[in-house]
Design an enzyme around this catalytic site. Structure first.
Site, mmCIF file in Angstrom:
data_model
loop_
_atom_site.group_PDB
_atom_site.id
_atom_site.type_symbol
_atom_site.label_atom_id
_atom_site.label_comp_id
_atom_site.label_asym_id
_atom_site.label_seq_id
_atom_site.Cartn_x
_atom_site.Cartn_y
_atom_site.Cartn_z
ATOM 1 C CE LYS A 175 -2.211 3.089 2.300
ATOM 2 N NZ LYS A 175 -2.041 4.457 1.029
ATOM 3 C CD GLU A 250 12.258 4.376 9.213
ATOM 4 O OE1 GLU A 250 12.160 6.049 9.795
ATOM 5 O OE2 GLU A 250 12.613 4.839 8.569
ATOM 6 C CB CYS A 284 12.888 8.688 9.094
ATOM 7 S SG CYS A 284 13.697 8.288 8.076
ATOM 8 C CD GLU A 385 9.306 13.105 12.193
ATOM 9 O OE1 GLU A 385 8.301 12.386 11.609
ATOM 10 O OE2 GLU A 385 10.738 12.652 11.459
#
Ligand code: TXE
Length: 492
Positions: A175, A250, A284, A385
């Site tokens: 996906k 992750e 990331c 973040e």
């Protein structure tokens, strides 16, 4: 207008709903293609196809060597079509062609490495403490894997999941992010060309709630491998727990990039700039907290700002451009809102601080490279973040304070240490709670080296030998070679 269908059981098909959704080119903010909008019915068909392919038929009959050769062949086909795939990624995510070409050219290595590993997974003979038994272990594929990817590096993030999953003998339902589905649907044509039996790899496109959620809760899926936000990772983990699925997650980070006064400052400035402004900060592992030792703070900032000011913004298809647009409109809004948060928190704006209005940025979703100094680690701009070109600069006195600040956060993905003292480098690498520590470098990855997070940055590791074991389960086989059956009511 180009239209992309999804791929289920060896065929490109429309969604059960017959609907399509728009995909945008971030440089212009305009629609460039449409993608089939899947839902739970499409997910169910894809998972059942993957389950059939896993339990019976050609894939289940292949030897590990034959499987490995198929995975290797897929790597060759990606290498052949890398240019086209990279250009498609730029259309969807607006990252620089220079960056995406480098990335897609590197992607085949994951298929070569794990293809080669497929037939080197050995069980053990256990030297038992009991006479009359022979005991050995086998590593068996876990079953149907859901691979859910994010928009920043679609084919790279997919390779980290798909290559070990296929090498292990699993089947997969992919996906991709609703923002960047095109390259995955182009890529899956290569899966077919390589000769994978139908149903082994499927792609269902659509939104998180319509496709991601039913995929994660489907009883025939045995494992979810995910890259994305910590919020979605948490939701996936909760749903997966209900049916005891394994997960590899992750998630994001707020990585500290720490510069000591004995570092080579020119290298460290380059490392700090690359850590936050490369890929427009949308990685990331972005080094979004720059920790500077007090004694070099002012000189370092002068050099960093001078370099950051030269960054060329504009068309991501130009090899000259250094900072491209932000990938999605919601992400653009999120970055700007964090810039406002930092201003109200009292951080000093040293560079940028808003949308880029340079003519070369046109109508694209551009944010000026932004630097805040005087940040303290308790501010939201230091703890959350942003996933954009926004740097928070924090001062520290000594090693103890540097490691305390570095670890005073719920994330633990990447980290950087800049020093010329090898002892300090090793001490810091031991103290920092993060899955990766880079010393005198930043943003280096390899198919051979394990990658993943401590704390809220995730579960499990991708790349390296240990990644394939995340798609395998261990079976222990006992054979009686002459032991007496004995008392049936006690443990042997
Ligand atoms: O992520 P999501 P988004 C971070 C970054 C960014 C934020 C939001 O901070 O600002 O995430 O980005 C699918 N069940 N990262 O909204 O929602 C979704 O469709 C199952 C860090 O894009 O996590 C997409 O395919 N799946 C990250 C994928 O999850 C669901 C890279 C990621 O989307 C789902 C990108 C659900 N309930 C963003 N809801 C990194 N670690 O590098 C959504 N999805």
């Amino acid at each position: 207008m180009q239209k992309f269908k999804m791929y289920i059981d060896g065929e490109f098909v429309e969604a059960a709903s017959g609907k399509y959704f728009d995909s945008y080119y971030p440089f212009t903010g305009k629609v460039w293609s449409q993608v089939a909008e899947g839902g739970p019915e499409d997910v169910d068909r894809a998972v059942k196809a993957a389950h059939r392919a896993f339990t019976s038929g050609d894939w289940a009959e292949l030897t590990a060597s034959q499987r490995g050769m198929l995975v290797h062949r897929l790597g060759d086909l990606i290498a052949r079509d890398a240019k086209k795939l990279a250009e498609m990624e730029v259309q969807d995510n607006g990252k620089l062609i220079a960056e995406m070409q480098g990335q897609v050219n590197y992607v085949p290595q994951w298929y070569y490495y794990f293809g080669g590993l497929a037939d080197k997974i050995e069980g053990s003979v256990i030297p038992l403490d009991k006479k009359g038994y022979f005991n050995f272990t086998r590593h068996e594929p876990i079953g149907v894997v859901a691979a859910i990817t994010a928009w920043n590096s679609p084919l790279l993030l997919l390779a980290w999941k798909l290559a070990p999953a296929l090498a292990a003998g699993c089947t997969v339902v992919i996906k991709p992010s609703e923002f960047t589905s095109a390259s995955t649907l182009e890529f899956v044509k290569l899966v077919e060309e390589a000769g994978f039996p139908k149903g082994v790899v499927n792609v269902v496109t659509g939104f998180g709630k319509d496709v991601g959620a039913p995929l994660t809760s489907h009883p025939l899926v045995r494992k979810v491998a995910f890259t994305g936000s910590d919020a979605t990772g948490r939701a996936i983990n909760e749903v997966a727990a209900k049916t005891f699925k394994r997960v590899t997650l992750e998630l994001g980070g707020k990585s500290p990039n720490i510069v000591f006064d004995d570092a080579n400052l020119e290298d460290a400035v380059n490392g700090a700039v690359s850590g936050i402004f490369a890929a427009t900060g949308q990685t990331c592992i972005a080094g979004s907290r720059l920790l500077l030792q007090e004694s070099i703070h002012d000189e370092f900032m002068d050099r960093l700002l001078a370099l950051a000011k030269t960054a060329k913004m504009g068309n991501p298809m130009s090899m000259e451009t250094q900072v491209g647009p932000v990938t999605t409109r919601p992400q653009y809004d999120k970055i700007l809102s964090y810039i406002d948060i930092a201003k109200t928190e009292g951080a000093n704006l040293a560079l940028g601080g808003g949308p880029a209005t340079r003519p070369e940025c046109g109508d694209g979703w551009f944010v000026e490279p932004t630097v805040f100094t005087g940040v303290t680690n308790d501010m939201r701009i230091a703890q959350e973040e942003v996933f954009g070109p926004v740097l928070s600069v924090i001062k520290f006195k000594d090693e103890d304070e540097a490691s305390r600040i570095a670890n005073d956060i719920r994330f633990g993905l990447g980290s950087g240490v800049w020093t010329s003292d090898i002892g300090r480098a090793i001490r810091m690498s031991e103290k920092i709670q993060a899955g990766t520590v880079w010393v005198n470098t930043y943003r280096a990855v390899s198919y051979m080296s394990p990658f993943g997070g401590y704390k809220d940055s995730g579960i499990g590791r991708e790349s390296g030998i240990e990644a394939i074991y995340q798609y395998l389960q261990t079976k222990s086989v006992w054979i009686n070679t002459g032991a007496k059956t004995g008392n049936p009511f006690v443990l042997k």
